[in-house]
Design a protein around this motif. Sequence first.
Motif, mmCIF file in Angstrom:
data_model
loop_
_atom_site.group_PDB
_atom_site.id
_atom_site.type_symbol
_atom_site.label_atom_id
_atom_site.label_comp_id
_atom_site.label_asym_id
_atom_site.label_seq_id
_atom_site.Cartn_x
_atom_site.Cartn_y
_atom_site.Cartn_z
ATOM 1 N N GLN A 196 3.861 1.568 -1.050
ATOM 2 C CA GLN A 196 4.461 1.634 -2.346
ATOM 3 C C GLN A 196 3.248 2.473 -3.360
ATOM 4 O O GLN A 196 3.749 3.168 -4.323
ATOM 5 C CB GLN A 196 4.985 0.517 -3.076
ATOM 6 C CG GLN A 196 6.134 -0.051 -2.164
ATOM 7 C CD GLN A 196 6.568 -1.440 -2.314
ATOM 8 O OE1 GLN A 196 5.485 -2.508 -2.536
ATOM 9 N NE2 GLN A 196 7.649 -1.949 -2.156
ATOM 10 N N ALA A 197 2.281 1.689 -3.335
ATOM 11 C CA ALA A 197 1.269 2.263 -4.283
ATOM 12 C C ALA A 197 0.955 3.660 -4.259
ATOM 13 O O ALA A 197 0.699 4.581 -5.015
ATOM 14 C CB ALA A 197 -0.008 1.462 -4.191
ATOM 15 N N ILE A 198 0.777 4.052 -2.618
ATOM 16 C CA ILE A 198 0.711 5.213 -2.453
ATOM 17 C C ILE A 198 1.473 6.548 -2.815
ATOM 18 O O ILE A 198 1.431 7.653 -3.398
ATOM 19 C CB ILE A 198 0.273 5.370 -0.886
ATOM 20 C CG1 ILE A 198 -1.020 4.852 -0.700
ATOM 21 C CG2 ILE A 198 0.247 7.081 -0.511
ATOM 22 C CD1 ILE A 198 -1.154 4.539 1.006
ATOM 23 N N ALA B 236 0.847 -1.031 -0.140
ATOM 24 C CA ALA B 236 -0.015 -0.033 0.246
ATOM 25 C C ALA B 236 0.838 1.097 0.030
ATOM 26 O O ALA B 236 0.646 2.273 -0.551
ATOM 27 C CB ALA B 236 -0.850 0.067 1.191
ATOM 28 N N LEU C 31 2.250 5.324 -10.945
ATOM 29 C CA LEU C 31 2.648 3.887 -10.751
ATOM 30 C C LEU C 31 3.353 3.252 -12.108
ATOM 31 O O LEU C 31 4.385 2.802 -12.031
ATOM 32 C CB LEU C 31 1.484 3.176 -10.312
ATOM 33 C CG LEU C 31 1.534 1.492 -10.093
ATOM 34 C CD1 LEU C 31 2.760 1.381 -9.144
ATOM 35 C CD2 LEU C 31 0.550 0.639 -9.701
ATOM 36 N N LEU D 222 -7.472 0.656 -4.053
ATOM 37 C CA LEU D 222 -7.056 1.761 -3.316
ATOM 38 C C LEU D 222 -8.085 2.917 -3.865
ATOM 39 O O LEU D 222 -8.905 3.651 -3.103
ATOM 40 C CB LEU D 222 -5.774 2.239 -3.276
ATOM 41 C CG LEU D 222 -5.425 3.010 -1.876
ATOM 42 C CD1 LEU D 222 -5.404 2.023 -0.776
ATOM 43 C CD2 LEU D 222 -3.910 3.348 -2.373
ATOM 44 N N LEU E 79 1.072 -4.456 -6.988
ATOM 45 C CA LEU E 79 1.245 -3.204 -6.762
ATOM 46 C C LEU E 79 -0.212 -2.533 -7.812
ATOM 47 O O LEU E 79 -0.780 -1.720 -7.229
ATOM 48 C CB LEU E 79 2.229 -2.367 -7.370
ATOM 49 C CG LEU E 79 3.584 -2.747 -6.485
ATOM 50 C CD1 LEU E 79 4.822 -2.582 -7.180
ATOM 51 C CD2 LEU E 79 3.541 -1.954 -5.190
ATOM 52 N N CYS F 218 -3.431 -3.436 -5.974
ATOM 53 C CA CYS F 218 -3.381 -2.779 -4.652
ATOM 54 C C CYS F 218 -3.797 -1.247 -5.178
ATOM 55 O O CYS F 218 -4.735 -0.718 -4.365
ATOM 56 C CB CYS F 218 -2.079 -2.589 -4.077
ATOM 57 S SG CYS F 218 -2.212 -1.679 -2.548
ATOM 58 N N GLN F 219 -3.145 -0.598 -6.170
ATOM 59 C CA GLN F 219 -3.436 0.709 -6.191
ATOM 60 C C GLN F 219 -4.944 0.993 -6.927
ATOM 61 O O GLN F 219 -5.533 1.655 -6.448
ATOM 62 C CB GLN F 219 -2.311 1.658 -7.173
ATOM 63 C CG GLN F 219 -2.717 2.941 -6.983
ATOM 64 C CD GLN F 219 -1.957 3.797 -8.145
ATOM 65 O OE1 GLN F 219 -1.966 3.804 -9.491
ATOM 66 N NE2 GLN F 219 -0.836 4.633 -7.793
#
Lengths: 202, 202, 202, 202
Positions: free
Chosen positions: C161-163, C159, D170, D195, D188, D191-192
């Motif tokens: 990293q994604a953020i 998370a 990303l 999110l 990733l 996840c993004q």
Amino acid sequence: MSKARQQKHSHEIRNRILKAAARIISDVGVEALSVRSIAREMDYSAGIIYHYFSSKDEIIESVLRDRYNEIIQAITPSDTAMPADEAIQTSLTSYIENALRMPSEYNSIMQSASQKVLAFTSILAKGSQKIRPALAHLAADIEKGIISGLFRPIDAELAAQAIISAVFGLIARLNIEKGVTEEQKASLINCQVELIIRGLKA
Amino acid sequence: MSKARQQKHSHEIRNRILKAAARIISDVGVEALSVRSIAREMDYSAGIIYHYFSSKDEIIESVLRDRYNEIIQAITPSDTAMPADEAIQTSLTSYIENALRMPSEYNSIMQSASQKVLAFTSILAKGSQKIRPALAHLAADIEKGIISGLFRPIDAELAAQAIISAVFGLIARLNIEKGVTEEQKASLINCQVELIIRGLKA
Amino acid sequence: MSKARQQKHSHEIRNRILKAAARIISDVGVEALSVRSIAREMDYSAGIIYHYFSSKDEIIESVLRDRYNEIIQAITPSDTAMPADEAIQTSLTSYIENALRMPSEYNSIMQSASQKVLAFTSILAKGSQKIRPALAHLAADIEKGIISGLFRPIDAELAAQAIISAVFGLIARLNIEKGVTEEQKASLINCQVELIIRGLKA
Amino acid sequence: MSKARQQKHSHEIRNRILKAAARIISDVGVEALSVRSIAREMDYSAGIIYHYFSSKDEIIESVLRDRYNEIIQAITPSDTAMPADEAIQTSLTSYIENALRMPSEYNSIMQSASQKVLAFTSILAKGSQKIRPALAHLAADIEKGIISGLFRPIDAELAAQAIISAVFGLIARLNIEKGVTEEQKASLINCQVELIIRGLKA
DNA sequence: GATGAATGAGAATTCATTCAT
DNA sequence: CATGAATGAATTCTCATTCAT
């Protein structure tokens, strides 16, 4: 197409090329003339130009020769009745006017050191009047002035050469120096022509 | 290397660049001058030239300015004792001689329409004598002639401008037309200078 | 000079080089940074720079590393009392503010694919938090949120990293697109940060 | 050659140039693209490229625009039946996949600050959805989600801008950081995207 | 430690000219 | 007749880097 028509067509294209080249030279100067610019101007391809002319230089020379002839035709045999000083003044003045009307071309012509161009522009060698009508006309007017007693005795060809060179100098500078007012231009021209004619007088 | 020696070295290279450029201009004309040609002439890499000059134009301008100054220094305030006609004849003759000694440069200078060059060569605008010493000297000599009664009344600056233009024209043509004999050259120069001076006379 | 003083001096020059380079990068971007421009900025010769750095790239890398550290220091361990969502919001917001303060540098850093630069900027590999404090701090805050029940269960490093990638994306575009109003900027930042935090919530 | 064939040929060469340019950009990046490198790649002379394009920039712009269009076409109006969250997930995921397929190009496009490129890539200004179809589609999906009660009320354009920026971030990092495993990449991305979508939810 | 000279390779672009079609 | 593809050499200028001094 008949041979005649073909030749006519061919001649037309040549002319279009020359016209295009002339327009470009007039607008942006010889240095900026490119074969491609001619083609663009004519809406033709660049390659075709080499069908009608063997090189860019040949085109330039041809254009400059034409313009040159236009300009010097101001110097023609004068009315026999007209006094020499007036005749010369008239000739020089209209020569100058012609030249100032095509500044870019005139300077290109007279500043060219190319053999091809010099073939019709050189005037300084002894005896040049034999091959340069304008020079011959001017010399003839001078001679006339001498005979009539208006001018002092002088080598007429030599004087004609010096005079044309002088006038060229003024025109060339006027074409180069952009900021000169019309009024000042006129004054300079008058001043120089008067100087020349008085210089010839007896 | 000491700082002094380095500076001297640097100065030398600058000079070598200018010399090389001058040689090329003299040989083949400004149009044919390229940064690479300078480098080739010096046996240096092209890049180094930008160590010493910021652009090709700066080099050209520098060369032309130098030559110009050499040439016009012929026109200096005359001996007060000397009569105006003689003074002018002397000035013009040595100006012409100077210019004929560097034909290519002289023509490059006087035929350049570049702003940078015109900054020191323009002479035709009204009032130019204020910023052009040579013009001022010539005008002063004319004025002197008028005052002494030798010359007719005339706008001295205007006459000076017309005269320099005339002389420029002759020089330029002499520089362009290669085949003129030395004898003919001398005759032409004499003829023009005499024409001018007589043209000024009262 | 004593060895110590010498070292100090040497260190100072290095710093001056870096400062000069930083200023240029900030003003005109890395692409426009040249060794000569550094020298000019410092009033030193270009050659000397190679006494202190082995290449231009080394300098760039060093500058970028410094700036990077300044920027990411916004992301620090949060006050233990502060709720995770607030902590993250604070962190991200000041990170963004830092980055927007040095647009040219931030983009240069984050868009660099150079090994040297990636050595301190890479964040996406699994386990990166072990070598990237900022990532670790952010992950820790996320973890805290999960434990407190505020956030849903999620791989905290992933998370984080994604953020960071998301936030980088917004900053990068804001730095590239010049015409965005300050108001719109603020809205975009708010919107994204809120999106992220809500995205984490249980 | 017939006119048709010639045109076809011409078109082919243009394409070969673009392909070569694309390959170089893909291999070494836009910064390292030179006209000479294109010519080398094609086994052509450098000059010929100017037959087909008027400048290097035109080529770059053309390549980047093409690639950009390929990439963003992933974001299209969604099936009306599909719930907004699914629609967005699908869009974003295929957008990301497209972009990851041309890493160097994508980054070149999105990191370019050139006016020409920004003309089709800028998305952050208020009202951008009017000129950016992809942005409009995404905003429309968000709107749909809000209306259906799936998403919380939010400025749809603003959210779309924040989301595209996040996703860009990303992708850009994934393209830059070479050592990330495919598995980690997928994680990733998931996840993004999750999110983001959760961030939108009511 | 510091300078500045020097190089060589590179950049984009333009152009006259040739030639197959 | 006409096209447009193609070349190769030319142009100015910039730059990282090296090195003698």
